[in-house]
Each structure stands twice: as C-alpha cells, then as structure tokens.
Design a protein around this motif. Sequence first.
Motif, PDB file in Angstrom:
ATOM      1  N   ALA A  37      -1.688  29.397 -38.728  1.00 35.06           N
ATOM      2  CA  ALA A  37      -0.383  30.066 -38.631  1.00 35.06           C
ATOM      3  C   ALA A  37      -0.555  31.558 -38.396  1.00 35.06           C
ATOM      4  CB  ALA A  37       0.429  29.806 -39.904  1.00 35.06           C
ATOM      5  N   HIS A  38      -1.518  32.158 -39.070  1.00 38.05           N
ATOM      6  CA  HIS A  38      -1.746  33.593 -38.892  1.00 38.05           C
ATOM      7  C   HIS A  38      -2.345  33.914 -37.523  1.00 38.05           C
ATOM      8  CE1 HIS A  38      -0.933  33.733 -43.188  1.00 38.05           C
ATOM      9  NE2 HIS A  38      -0.642  35.000 -42.960  1.00 38.05           N
ATOM     10  N   THR A  39      -3.104  32.996 -36.962  1.00 37.79           N
ATOM     11  CA  THR A  39      -3.669  33.196 -35.619  1.00 37.79           C
ATOM     12  C   THR A  39      -2.574  33.167 -34.562  1.00 37.79           C
ATOM     13  OG1 THR A  39      -5.765  32.228 -36.287  1.00 37.79           O
ATOM     14  CG2 THR A  39      -5.307  32.236 -33.936  1.00 37.79           C
ATOM     15  N   LEU A  40      -1.492  32.452 -34.838  1.00 39.33           N
ATOM     16  CA  LEU A  40      -0.427  32.297 -33.850  1.00 39.33           C
ATOM     17  C   LEU A  40       0.435  33.542 -33.688  1.00 39.33           C
ATOM     18  CD1 LEU A  40       0.593  28.630 -34.623  1.00 39.33           C
ATOM     19  CD2 LEU A  40      -0.574  29.481 -32.588  1.00 39.33           C
ATOM     20  N   PHE A  41       0.360  34.479 -34.613  1.00 37.75           N
ATOM     21  CA  PHE A  41       1.146  35.705 -34.524  1.00 37.75           C
ATOM     22  C   PHE A  41       0.280  36.838 -34.007  1.00 37.75           C
ATOM     23  CE2 PHE A  41       5.332  36.033 -36.862  1.00 37.75           C
ATOM     24  CZ  PHE A  41       5.694  34.749 -36.552  1.00 37.75           C
ATOM     25  N   ILE A  42       0.846  37.658 -33.141  1.00 36.26           N
ATOM     26  CA  ILE A  42       0.143  38.850 -32.673  1.00 36.26           C
ATOM     27  C   ILE A  42       1.035  40.057 -32.910  1.00 36.26           C
ATOM     28  CG2 ILE A  42      -1.208  37.589 -30.955  1.00 36.26           C
ATOM     29  CD1 ILE A  42       0.622  38.705 -28.791  1.00 36.26           C
ATOM     30  N   VAL A  43       0.431  41.229 -32.896  1.00 34.18           N
ATOM     31  CA  VAL A  43       1.166  42.469 -33.102  1.00 34.18           C
ATOM     32  C   VAL A  43       1.546  43.038 -31.753  1.00 34.18           C
ATOM     33  CG1 VAL A  43       1.063  44.805 -34.047  1.00 34.18           C
ATOM     34  CG2 VAL A  43      -0.038  42.913 -35.262  1.00 34.18           C
ATOM     35  N   ALA A  92      -5.382  26.859 -32.497  1.00 29.55           N
ATOM     36  CA  ALA A  92      -4.592  26.934 -33.731  1.00 29.55           C
ATOM     37  C   ALA A  92      -3.304  26.125 -33.613  1.00 29.55           C
ATOM     38  CB  ALA A  92      -4.274  28.390 -34.061  1.00 29.55           C
ATOM     39  N   GLN A  93      -2.620  26.232 -32.480  1.00 30.87           N
ATOM     40  CA  GLN A  93      -1.382  25.471 -32.328  1.00 30.87           C
ATOM     41  C   GLN A  93      -1.662  23.979 -32.160  1.00 30.87           C
ATOM     42  OE1 GLN A  93       1.489  26.852 -29.453  1.00 30.87           O
ATOM     43  NE2 GLN A  93       3.110  25.737 -30.499  1.00 30.87           N
ATOM     44  N   ARG A  94      -2.690  23.632 -31.410  1.00 32.93           N
ATOM     45  CA  ARG A  94      -3.025  22.216 -31.237  1.00 32.93           C
ATOM     46  C   ARG A  94      -3.343  21.575 -32.590  1.00 32.93           C
ATOM     47  NH1 ARG A  94      -7.888  22.120 -28.396  1.00 32.93           N
ATOM     48  NH2 ARG A  94      -8.950  21.945 -30.372  1.00 32.93           N
ATOM     49  N   GLU A  95      -4.164  22.238 -33.396  1.00 31.63           N
ATOM     50  CA  GLU A  95      -4.541  21.684 -34.697  1.00 31.63           C
ATOM     51  C   GLU A  95      -3.353  21.648 -35.659  1.00 31.63           C
ATOM     52  OE1 GLU A  95      -8.000  23.897 -35.934  1.00 31.63           O
ATOM     53  OE2 GLU A  95      -9.300  22.796 -34.533  1.00 31.63           O
ATOM     54  N   SER A  96      -2.505  22.665 -35.599  1.00 26.28           N
ATOM     55  CA  SER A  96      -1.291  22.660 -36.428  1.00 26.28           C
ATOM     56  C   SER A  96      -0.389  21.511 -36.018  1.00 26.28           C
ATOM     57  CB  SER A  96      -0.538  23.984 -36.286  1.00 26.28           C
ATOM     58  OG  SER A  96      -1.309  25.063 -36.762  1.00 26.28           O
ATOM     59  N   CYS A  97      -0.247  21.311 -34.733  1.00 21.72           N
ATOM     60  CA  CYS A  97       0.573  20.202 -34.234  1.00 21.72           C
ATOM     61  C   CYS A  97       0.004  18.852 -34.646  1.00 21.72           C
ATOM     62  CB  CYS A  97       0.700  20.280 -32.712  1.00 21.72           C
ATOM     63  SG  CYS A  97       1.921  21.483 -32.148  1.00 21.72           S
ATOM     64  N   GLN A 130       2.236  34.069 -21.276  1.00 25.61           N
ATOM     65  CA  GLN A 130       1.066  33.196 -21.148  1.00 25.61           C
ATOM     66  C   GLN A 130      -0.227  33.998 -21.051  1.00 25.61           C
ATOM     67  OE1 GLN A 130       1.418  30.354 -17.987  1.00 25.61           O
ATOM     68  NE2 GLN A 130      -0.589  29.465 -18.339  1.00 25.61           N
ATOM     69  N   THR A 131      -0.183  35.145 -20.407  1.00 26.07           N
ATOM     70  CA  THR A 131      -1.396  35.959 -20.255  1.00 26.07           C
ATOM     71  C   THR A 131      -1.856  36.559 -21.582  1.00 26.07           C
ATOM     72  OG1 THR A 131      -0.076  37.910 -19.705  1.00 26.07           O
ATOM     73  CG2 THR A 131      -0.872  36.549 -17.860  1.00 26.07           C
ATOM     74  N   ARG A 132      -0.987  36.576 -22.573  1.00 24.79           N
ATOM     75  CA  ARG A 132      -1.341  37.130 -23.888  1.00 24.79           C
ATOM     76  C   ARG A 132      -1.938  36.081 -24.828  1.00 24.79           C
ATOM     77  NH1 ARG A 132       4.136  40.683 -24.924  1.00 24.79           N
ATOM     78  NH2 ARG A 132       3.981  41.888 -23.021  1.00 24.79           N
ATOM     79  N   VAL A 133      -1.911  34.840 -24.434  1.00 27.03           N
ATOM     80  CA  VAL A 133      -2.380  33.740 -25.285  1.00 27.03           C
ATOM     81  C   VAL A 133      -3.904  33.676 -25.244  1.00 27.03           C
ATOM     82  CG1 VAL A 133      -2.349  31.235 -25.630  1.00 27.03           C
ATOM     83  CG2 VAL A 133      -0.254  32.425 -24.950  1.00 27.03           C
ATOM     84  N   THR A 134      -4.505  33.606 -26.431  1.00 29.18           N
ATOM     85  CA  THR A 134      -5.963  33.501 -26.528  1.00 29.18           C
ATOM     86  C   THR A 134      -6.367  32.032 -26.706  1.00 29.18           C
ATOM     87  OG1 THR A 134      -6.010  33.679 -28.937  1.00 29.18           O
ATOM     88  CG2 THR A 134      -6.039  35.764 -27.674  1.00 29.18           C
ATOM     89  N   GLN A 157       4.905  47.597 -33.417  1.00 31.92           N
ATOM     90  CA  GLN A 157       4.216  46.870 -34.484  1.00 31.92           C
ATOM     91  C   GLN A 157       4.930  45.588 -34.931  1.00 31.92           C
ATOM     92  OE1 GLN A 157       1.093  48.023 -35.672  1.00 31.92           O
ATOM     93  NE2 GLN A 157       1.377  49.279 -33.865  1.00 31.92           N
ATOM     94  N   SER A 158       5.843  45.080 -34.122  1.00 31.54           N
ATOM     95  CA  SER A 158       6.516  43.835 -34.485  1.00 31.54           C
ATOM     96  C   SER A 158       5.570  42.661 -34.260  1.00 31.54           C
ATOM     97  CB  SER A 158       7.789  43.647 -33.656  1.00 31.54           C
ATOM     98  OG  SER A 158       7.477  43.561 -32.287  1.00 31.54           O
ATOM     99  N   GLU A 159       5.774  41.595 -35.032  1.00 28.42           N
ATOM    100  CA  GLU A 159       4.941  40.409 -34.882  1.00 28.42           C
ATOM    101  C   GLU A 159       5.734  39.325 -34.168  1.00 28.42           C
ATOM    102  OE1 GLU A 159       1.803  40.271 -38.479  1.00 28.42           O
ATOM    103  OE2 GLU A 159       3.840  39.735 -39.015  1.00 28.42           O
ATOM    104  N   TYR A 160       5.055  38.598 -33.312  1.00 29.59           N
ATOM    105  CA  TYR A 160       5.673  37.476 -32.618  1.00 29.59           C
ATOM    106  C   TYR A 160       4.567  36.540 -32.178  1.00 29.59           C
ATOM    107  CZ  TYR A 160       4.055  39.118 -28.073  1.00 29.59           C
ATOM    108  OH  TYR A 160       3.269  39.477 -27.022  1.00 29.59           O
ATOM    109  N   SER A 161       4.947  35.372 -31.742  1.00 29.81           N
ATOM    110  CA  SER A 161       3.959  34.439 -31.220  1.00 29.81           C
ATOM    111  C   SER A 161       4.179  34.283 -29.725  1.00 29.81           C
ATOM    112  CB  SER A 161       4.085  33.075 -31.890  1.00 29.81           C
ATOM    113  OG  SER A 161       3.155  32.183 -31.325  1.00 29.81           O
TER     114      SER A 161
END
Length: 194
Positions: A125-131, A65-70, A55-59, A136-140
Amino acid sequence: MFRRRTMLTVAVLAGLVVAAPVGRADPAAPTLPVFTPRPSAWTPDYTVFPYNLWQTRVTPQQVVAQRESCQWINAQYDQLMAGVHGFQRFLGDHDDDWSAVGVSEAGDVVAANLDQSAAFLDPRAHTLFIVNYPDQSEYSPLFHGDSIYRLWYQLTRISDKITRRVPSGQINANVATANVYGNVIRDSGVCAGA
C-alpha cells in the motif's frame, strides 16, 4: 502452584469457528492462511483518465505491489470481512459485553486475521503512493492504488478498536469505510485476472 484451565469457549462467526481456552493469555493465532503471492501476467488498467496520463510515473515496484495486493483481495478479502462482520454482530448480540463467553477470544482471532492481512498489505500500500512535487501531495499513479492504501488503513483501525475492546458501534465506522474501499476495488474490475 498455577493450574491451567482446560475449559474451552466456542464462538461461530460467519462460518469461522473459534475455540480458545478461558483466561487465555497468549495472543490469538490468525485463522486465515498466510497469503503468498504468485507470478501473474496481470497488468494495471491504464485506460482510465487521468491514470492514462500518469503511466510514465508508474514503477515496476508499483505494478508488483498492486498485482500482489489484488491477489490478496481476490483470495482473502471476502473471508476476512465476513469474519469482521460476524464478530461485529456477535459483539452486538452480547450487548457489547467483552466479558461475555467467547466474545474476547473471538475478537482476538479476528484482530489476528486483520493484523496478518494488514501486515501483508502494508509495504504494498505504501509503495502505491508517490509524492507529487512541488506541493508534496500524495497520490497513486495506478487506478485504485489509493483505494488499496485506504483499505489497508481501515483494516489497521478495525484491529486497533477490537484490541482496545470498544463497542461494536464504534468499530462500525471503520468497517463501513473498509467495505466502501473493498467494494470500489472489486466493482472497478481493477483486480480481475490478478
């Protein structure tokens, strides 16, 4: 002198009526309305492990981005996929003959709907992934943010295959995968109230 044809072809796809001039050269217009997100009090689900730890990593941008995607998923996903399924059956019923009456035109409309939907989801969708550093793995860090990204990707693949006029069976792999991610998102309840 060039004479424009006025004859129309019509295809009915899961309640979607497509009428287009025979020999049409212009790109098809999407039949789904342009989706506009709205303000909402929706917040991400931070109760699921390991998302409760991330949760602390969420911007704030990821939450939006997730609200609008939903909101898009709640409003247009089912209608979009009904059109895709209807077209896939329509193409299969015509033995994958893209030159059959109405097939190419119907495919163009479905591809236009997919392109419009994917364009809406793309930046979100791209905003939801971080490095993740250092590997260097990507995850949300948001519950099912990765599923939204993967759904977006499948929509782009379905459109690409329709645009390339491949057989319905080749389109099916991406349709089935999009269904998996769409169902996972819906069944998780992550978009409820968005």
